[in-house]
Design an enzyme around this catalytic site. Structure first.
Site, short mmCIF file in Angstrom:
data_model
loop_
_atom_site.label_atom_id
_atom_site.label_comp_id
_atom_site.label_asym_id
_atom_site.label_seq_id
_atom_site.Cartn_x
_atom_site.Cartn_y
_atom_site.Cartn_z
N CYS A 339 0.79 96.85 -21.02
CA CYS A 339 0.41 95.49 -20.22
C CYS A 339 -0.16 94.62 -21.23
CB CYS A 339 -0.30 95.74 -18.88
SG CYS A 339 0.17 94.36 -17.80
N HIS A 438 2.41 100.48 -16.22
CA HIS A 438 1.03 101.16 -15.84
C HIS A 438 1.69 102.42 -15.38
CE1 HIS A 438 -1.77 97.94 -16.36
NE2 HIS A 438 -0.99 97.07 -15.56
#
Length: 497
Positions: A339, A438
């Site tokens: 991310c 994630h």
């Protein structure tokens, strides 16, 4: 106990922050499930950088997702309708029903104007949830006795009153002052609020509980409320933490016979639970650091997600960690970004619309030929994917702002191929890659892929993380059952309305 009988909601409220409310709530989600009920967690307002995507692609606090997992159900936004994600010491992104609605300072957020609209939203979420589940296991936030914020409180006693909940006050005896904190917390409540406090639970006890028996009687006489349990501190049960405050205490010494993995300790680190599986993997020694010497000792360097990517990139450059990461990679270490960490690994991160703050552009680490621009709506979505050279179906979730693209003239080389036809991330080689997903490290196949270059160092084999988590929830439930008066708690929750 009659499983099909309607129970009152129960709220685990606290004498302060970090007293163990989230873990106790998770324990009771599992206990009620084991006893034949159909429980669900609820926290009206949560403040955390650690969040999770629901199956519908909406965002909630990770703690409620964990509690839902303990209850054996899918998470949904009604379990945490209001989430505050700090972006600085004074400002938070406000997420309502899973979608961001803007940034507010603490002063703006806690003022009375507009408060009733938010109260209506969180109460509506509870009402919907209570139609589908029995009982609702509620969690308070911080201390119940912040009387300066009483009129704007959405999550503690005012929420319990709306829900008709029985409140169990949780106190952390390990930090000291348990008598004052319990008595003071109760005495600072209004009379209507006191009526809802039906029990006291002492948490994190160390030593011989028999020595505290006189203290139990004293507390009950002082407060005229029963002590429903004294739960000892434990070290051998592993449940996901809500906060990242303890990460720096993880051992930073390299170990022989294991792959040494450094997670770069960002100031605004988010979704640190991305690394829970690696932390339990017997092949791996994982630690958190921003120390340049410790970064250089790692076999694998993981750059995690961040709520403020540009601010954290600036800090990495200022403290020398950025240069250490690049040098370590040049000398053979694997570097992977997740991310915000993926964004940091690129050529540049731009914020022309000042989505994150005042910094408009910073050069990245230059490890991947990608560029990121901070604009557009937040992406929140659960995903299925296969990774580079992998055939296993993996699962994870996206929660990010910004758009990352390959710089002009460079080859497109995605790391992941999503089931909806999209691609994700960038794969330079087996020692340099980035992704927006994630939970990618919750997949054993991907961990094997990541560790493969270091196969000669590994002495242990992998383990089943999902089975491990289920075992931990059962161990937690057994531990709490042993030290609470469960018949009394059921009696309280079945009391007269």
């Amino acid at each position: 106990m009659i499983p099909n009988r309607r129970l009152h909601p129960v709220m685990f409220a606290g004498t302060g922050s970090d007293v163990g409310k989230s873990i106790i709530a998770a324990a009771f989600c599992r206990i009620f499930r084991q006893d034949g009920y159909h429980p669900a967690p609820f926290k009206a307002q949560n403040m955390a950088l650690n969040s999770y995507a629901t199956p519908e692609g909406l965002e909630i606090g990770r703690a409620q997702a964990v509690q839902a997992e303990a209850a054996g159900i899918e998470c949904r936004t009604d379990m945490n309708p209001l989430l505050l994600k700090p972006s600085s010491d004074h400002t938070s992104q406000v997420v309502l029903h899973g979608k961001p609605i803007g940034n507010q300072s603490a002063y703006e957020y806690f003022r009375k104007e507009g408060r009733e609209e938010l109260r209506k939203e969180v109460c509506g979420a509870f009402d919907r949830l209570s139609q589908d589940y029995n009982p609702i296991v509620m969690e308070g936030a911080g201390s119940i006795s912040e009387i300066n914020l009483r009129d704007s409180d959405l999550v503690n006693l005012p929420m319990a009153i709306h829900a008709g909940a029985d409140v169990i006050l949780v106190a952390d005896i390990d930090r000291g002052g348990v008598f004052a904190s319990v008595y003071g917390s109760i005495m600072l409540q209004r009379e209507e609020e006191k009526k809802h406090i039906k029990g006291i639970l002492i948490n994190k006890f160390r030593g011989d509980i028999r020595l505290f028996e006189p203290g139990i009687k004293m507390l009950e006489e002082l407060c005229n409320i029963p002590v429903v349990g004294v739960v000892p501190y434990y070290k051998d049960i592993h449940i996901e933490e809500e906060d990242s405050v303890a990460l720096q205490t993880k051992s930073m010494q390299a170990e022989q016979g294991k792959v040494n993995v450094a997670v770069v300790l960002l100031r605004h680190l988010s979704n640190f639970t991305d690394f829970n599986v690696l932390e339990r993997d017997l092949r791996v020694h994982l630690f958190y650091t921003n120390n340049t010497d410790e970064i250089m000792k790692a076999d694998i360097i993981l750059i995690p997600g961040s709520k403020s990517t540009l601010a954290d990139l600036y800090e990495l450059r200022r403290n020398g960690a950025a240069q250490a990461i690049v040098r370590a990679h040049r000398e053979g270490a694997t570097v992977m970004g997740i991310c915000g960490g993926y964004q940091i690994m690129g050529q540049e991160v731009c914020d022309p619309e000042h989505v994150e703050g005042d910094i408009e552009r910073l050069p990245g680490l230059g490890l991947l030929p990608v560029s990121t621009s901070m604009h557009g709506e937040k992406v929140t979505k659960q995903v299925e994917f296969t990774f580079k050279d992998g055939s296993d179906i993996c699962r994870g979730y996206e929660i990010h702002m910004g758009f990352t693209s390959v710089v002009k003239g460079e080859q497109i080389s995605p790391l992941n191929f999503l089931s909806d036809g999209r691609t994700d991330g960038y794969y330079m080689n087996s020692t340099c890659m980035g992704t927006y997903i994630h939970g990618i490290l919750d997949n054993g196949a991907f961990i094997d892929f990541l560790l493969q270059p270091f196969a000669s160092k590994m002495e242990k084999s992998a383990f089943d993380y999902q089975a491990f988590k289920e075992e931990q929830y059962d161990k937690l439930a057994d531990h709490v059952r042993k030290y609470v008066n469960l018949p009394l708690i059921y009696q309280i929750m079945q009391g007269n309305d």
